[in-house]
Design an enzyme around this catalytic site. Structure first.
Site, PDB file in Angstrom:
ATOM      1  N   LYS A 256      24.328  47.322  33.895  1.00 29.73           N
ATOM      2  CA  LYS A 256      24.399  45.936  33.436  1.00 29.73           C
ATOM      3  C   LYS A 256      23.024  45.293  33.572  1.00 29.73           C
ATOM      4  CE  LYS A 256      27.380  41.878  33.981  1.00 29.73           C
ATOM      5  NZ  LYS A 256      28.523  41.324  34.723  1.00 29.73           N
ATOM      6  N   GLU A 348      45.790  38.706  36.330  1.00 26.94           N
ATOM      7  CA  GLU A 348      46.264  37.364  36.648  1.00 26.94           C
ATOM      8  C   GLU A 348      47.737  37.348  37.061  1.00 26.94           C
ATOM      9  OE1 GLU A 348      42.735  37.124  33.971  1.00 26.94           O
ATOM     10  OE2 GLU A 348      44.644  38.193  33.859  1.00 26.94           O
ATOM     11  N   ARG A 376      48.406  33.765  30.906  1.00 26.65           N
ATOM     12  CA  ARG A 376      48.908  35.131  30.992  1.00 26.65           C
ATOM     13  C   ARG A 376      49.911  35.290  32.133  1.00 26.65           C
ATOM     14  NH1 ARG A 376      43.616  38.892  30.386  1.00 26.65           N
ATOM     15  NH2 ARG A 376      45.069  40.136  29.200  1.00 26.65           N
TER      16      ARG A 376
END
Length: 628
Positions: A256, A348, A376
């Site tokens: 990254k 979640e 969600r």
């Protein structure tokens, strides 16, 4: 959009389209990768956006477009914040200077922008399910020559939907779906849990030389791990994967922030999502709200500090997040109380029900999550928390209009959705002082869940109350004349309501501005206050249907109060990306917009009431304001 693209790098310009990319000699691909990386640094530092994730997938995206024939072959990105290079290669380089600007390119894939973008839902862990359905559709339509490639980050693979899709994909041995696992060890934050440990074993080769692993046991052919910055190796393994015509996992290791020293050195975040930066140093450009000593700390940072103070005072307070430790402000508590902060990955649903278990065990969990992502976990809030009347506090970061992240990230549905949950109480602080005040009240709540919603913005100036009556803060009241209009504002829109009240006074209209603090359920004091005015206007940064305003209008009807109620809020639509203040103004949620919604012909038919005396104590009764 046309496929022809011009990528401009300081000192060099080269036209590039997909056929030219595929015809490029392999020896020229690494140099092209570095030029694209330079474009990313230049443009994203100027506009803000997801820098680190895209720097890490340059070679991978080039390899994907050299091996697969988009849009005939379908490429889906999970999450979409790693698709900038894909945009540059598919006809949008000329518009890249307006990335995430109003009317410009989205920071995520967008069906309106290009035929190469099939998905634009940037919520994580969904791409494999899309890929499963696409592959089934192509098979039924006789289009067996079309490959489906899903690029998923290792963090997104922690989501439950991703595992549900793997379960289905692996069972279909003749389904040509290629799962490209982009493993940088962190997606948003460092990847946590058993999956991360398993991937680390695969990368190290420890005890897994025979390549039996999670993916092969689920029915996939596994290739990897592959160096995600070696273009030749990537192309070779992707061609092998395509030729098999069956479910394949290609495990790709990337870095990254690759190639940009400030990002690679930023171990905490790798410059994941940034504002405008100095491209040389990687330092944020200072604005009035970020300069030392200037007012306007972010709502998130204020919450993080207040939660830490609360955790010091209350050992039963714990925190849960879904791979959003720093973005939700929980890192401060995690640094001091690491054993009391739980990052469950991009999961979640699990986060909310795990919090229910924590509450059942005698603790008070604070679940910090983006408002848009709580959608969600609605069933978990309803059935796992509220049904059991558990004391769980949900802190919804980025509630309302979020700005440049666009329709999938606006947190504009929470009030309407959560208003259906019995026993749940929702607070909306109007300023930084009220964050700590309402957080303490929320954590003191027993017998059911509570919610604290925070916008993505600077907290701005504090707005003191003139008086608190039965728990409702009165922020403004016309000192003389009739009380024509009651403005009821939710949270940070209180400032716009006060501005609107002053504009109404210039039109000769008397007004009261009330901040209920706890916006749902409707405060018992609001319908009687509404009865003392000619008109009620509610102001909220959620959709108009089903939110605070609709609830107040219903409460007035239920109690026989006939005062008309006008609801101002966001339209029942998917809003584009753009600056928060502009999107709010377009929805008439700024001072002038609110004032313009008031009928200008209100008459002076009710008796006048003496103004609230100056110096009145903060706590008073409702009768101290209005008419009997």
């Amino acid at each position: 959009m046309p496929q022809e693209s011009a990528v401009v790098v300081p000192g060099a310009e080269f036209p590039l389209d997909l056929p030219a990319l595929r015809a490029l000699a392999p020896a020229g691909v690494p140099a092209l990768a570095e030029k694209i990386r330079a474009v990313l640094v230049e443009r994203v530092c100027a506009s803000g956006g997801h820098l680190g994730p895209n720097l890490g997938v340059v070679e991978l995206t080039l390899a994907l477009h050299r091996v697969f024939d988009s849009p005939h072959d379908v490429l889906v990105f999970d999450t979409g914040h790693q698709a900038y290079v894909h945009k540059l290669l598919t006809g949008r380089a000329g518009e890249f200077g307006r990335l995430r600007q109003l009317g410009g390119l989205s920071g995520y894939p967008s069906r309106a922008e290009s035929v190469h973008d099939l998905l634009e839902n940037s919520h994580a862990s969904t791409a494999l399910s899309y890929a499963d359905g696409l592959a089934k559709a192509f098979a039924l339509r006789g289009e067996q020559d079309r490959a489906v490639v899903a690029v998923i980050g290792d963090g997104a693979l922690t989501g439950g939907m991703a595992f549900e899709a793997l379960n289905n994909l692996g069972a279909a041995r003749d389904r040509p779906v290629i799962v490209v696992l982009n493993d940088n060890g962190r997606s948003y934050a460092p990847t946590t849990g058993a999956l991360a440990a398993h991937l680390n074993l695969l990368k190290s080769g420890g005890g897994l030389k025979a390549c039996r692993n999670l993916f092969t046991d689920l029915g996939f052919t596994y290739f990897g791990p592959v160096d995600g910055h070696d273009t030749a190796a990537l192309e070779a393994v992707l061609r092998r994967a395509r030729a098999l015509g069956r479910p394949v996992v290609v495990h790709v290791m990337t870095i990254k922030g690759k190639g940009y020293a400030p990002a690679e050195a930023d171990e905490a975040d790798c410059l994941h999502a940034v504002g405008t930066l100095d491209p040389t140093t990687g330092q944020l450009h200072k604005t009035a709200g970020t300069q030392a000593g200037a007012p306007g700390r972010s709502w998130t940072s204020v919450f993080g500090s207040e939660l830490l103070a609360l955790a010091r005072a209350r050992p039963d307070v714990v925190a849960v997040t879904a791979s959003m430790l720093r973005p939700t402000g929980l890192h401060l508590m995690a640094e001091e109380f690491p054993g009391r902060v739980f990052d469950v990955g991009i999961a979640e649903q699990h986060a909310v029900t795990s919090a229910a278990g924590l509450a059942m065990g005698g603790l008070h969990p604070v679940v910090a999550i983006y408002a848009t992502f709580l959608n969600r976990a609605f069933d978990q809030v309803l059935m796992d928390v509220a049904l059991h009347r558990l004391p769980v506090t949900l802190v919804l970061d980025r509630a309302g209009v979020t700005g440049p992240d666009g329709p999938s990230h606006h947190g504009m549905w929470d009030l309407a959705v959560l208003s259906a949950v019995p026993g749940l109480k929702i607070a909306a602080p109007r300023d930084a002082v009220r964050i700590g005040e309402l957080l303490c009240e929320a954590v003191a709540t027993g017998g059911g869940p509570s919610v604290l919603r925070l916008p993505k913005a600077q907290a701005g100036q504090d707005i003191p109350a003139l008086v608190r009556m039965d728990g409702v803060d009165i922020l403004h009241r016309t000192r003389s004349g009739p009380l024509d209009v009651l403005l009821v504002a939710a949270g940070p829109l209180a400032a716009a309501a006060v501005e609107a009240a002053r504009l109404l006074e210039q039109q000769g209209l008397g007004s009261t501005v009330a901040d209920p603090r706890w916006v749902l359920p409707v405060h018992a004091a609001l319908p009687p206050l509404a009865a003392r005015h000619r008109l009620v206007v509610t102001i909220e940064d959620g959709i108009r249907t089903g939110g605070m305003g609709c609830a107040l209008a219903q409460a007035c009807r239920d109690t026989g109060i006939t005062t008309p109620v006008v609801n101002l809020g966001l339209p029942h639509a998917f809003l584009p990306h753009g600056p928060r203040h502009i999107l709010l103004a377009r929805a008439s949620l700024d001072g002038p917009g609110i004032a313009a919604a008031i009928p200008p012909h209100l008459t002076d038919g009710r008796p006048r009431q003496d103004p609230v005396p100056s110096g009145r104590p903060v706590t008073a009764t409702m009768n101290s304001l209005g008419r009997s």
